[in-house]
Design a protein around this motif. Structure first.
Motif, short mmCIF file in Angstrom:
data_model
loop_
_atom_site.label_atom_id
_atom_site.label_comp_id
_atom_site.label_asym_id
_atom_site.label_seq_id
_atom_site.Cartn_x
_atom_site.Cartn_y
_atom_site.Cartn_z
N LYS A 67 23.29 9.11 6.58
CA LYS A 67 22.19 8.44 5.89
C LYS A 67 21.02 9.40 5.83
O LYS A 67 20.71 10.09 6.81
CB LYS A 67 21.80 7.17 6.65
N PHE A 69 16.95 10.11 5.31
CA PHE A 69 15.62 9.54 5.50
C PHE A 69 14.62 10.55 4.97
O PHE A 69 14.72 11.74 5.29
CB PHE A 69 15.30 9.35 6.99
N TYR A 94 14.90 5.40 2.41
CA TYR A 94 16.27 5.45 2.89
C TYR A 94 17.20 5.68 1.70
O TYR A 94 16.99 5.10 0.64
CB TYR A 94 16.68 4.12 3.55
#
Length: 121
Positions: A67, A69, A94
């Motif tokens: 993921k 950020f 995000y």
């Protein structure tokens, strides 16, 4: 005698239109808890959210995948087994720009609320 625990067997599935699966186990939508929210999420490849500046701390633990950020203009990528705490009043975005889904747990203190996430247009 009143039970001193709450077993969650039917989390609230948050309706989304971006392919992301959100199962809130505890929080405002599932059990009315304003103190904390705990959600199990799966972000599909190519998913992203607008920038936001939440009024809550958010902890994220990555179960599978990666993921991305963007936190105060710094790009950070977390992988399975890694976690992060982002403090409230921090601008962030995000996303999952990768080729595989990202499965993770998110914990918000106080609980996530659409009224306090402060997403940008």
């Amino acid at each position: 005698m009143k039970k001193k625990y709450t077993l969650q067997t039917a989390p609230f599935i948050v309706p989304t239109d971006d392919g992301k699966l959100i199962k809130e186990h505890f929080g405002l939508a599932s059990d009315g808890n304003a103190q904390v929210s705990i959600a199990h999420m799966v972000a599909p490849p190519g998913w992203s959210e607008p920038f936001q500046t939440p009024e809550f701390d958010e902890y994220t633990f990555i179960i599978k995948g990666k993921k991305q950020f963007i936190i105060d203009k710094e790009t950070i990528v977390l992988e399975a087994g890694q976690s992060i705490k982002v403090e409230k009043h921090t601008q962030l975005q995000y996303s999952n720009p990768f080729e595989h889904p990202c499965e993770y747990i998110a914990i918000c203190l106080p609980a996530f609320s659409i009224d306090t996430v402060n997403r940008e247009d």
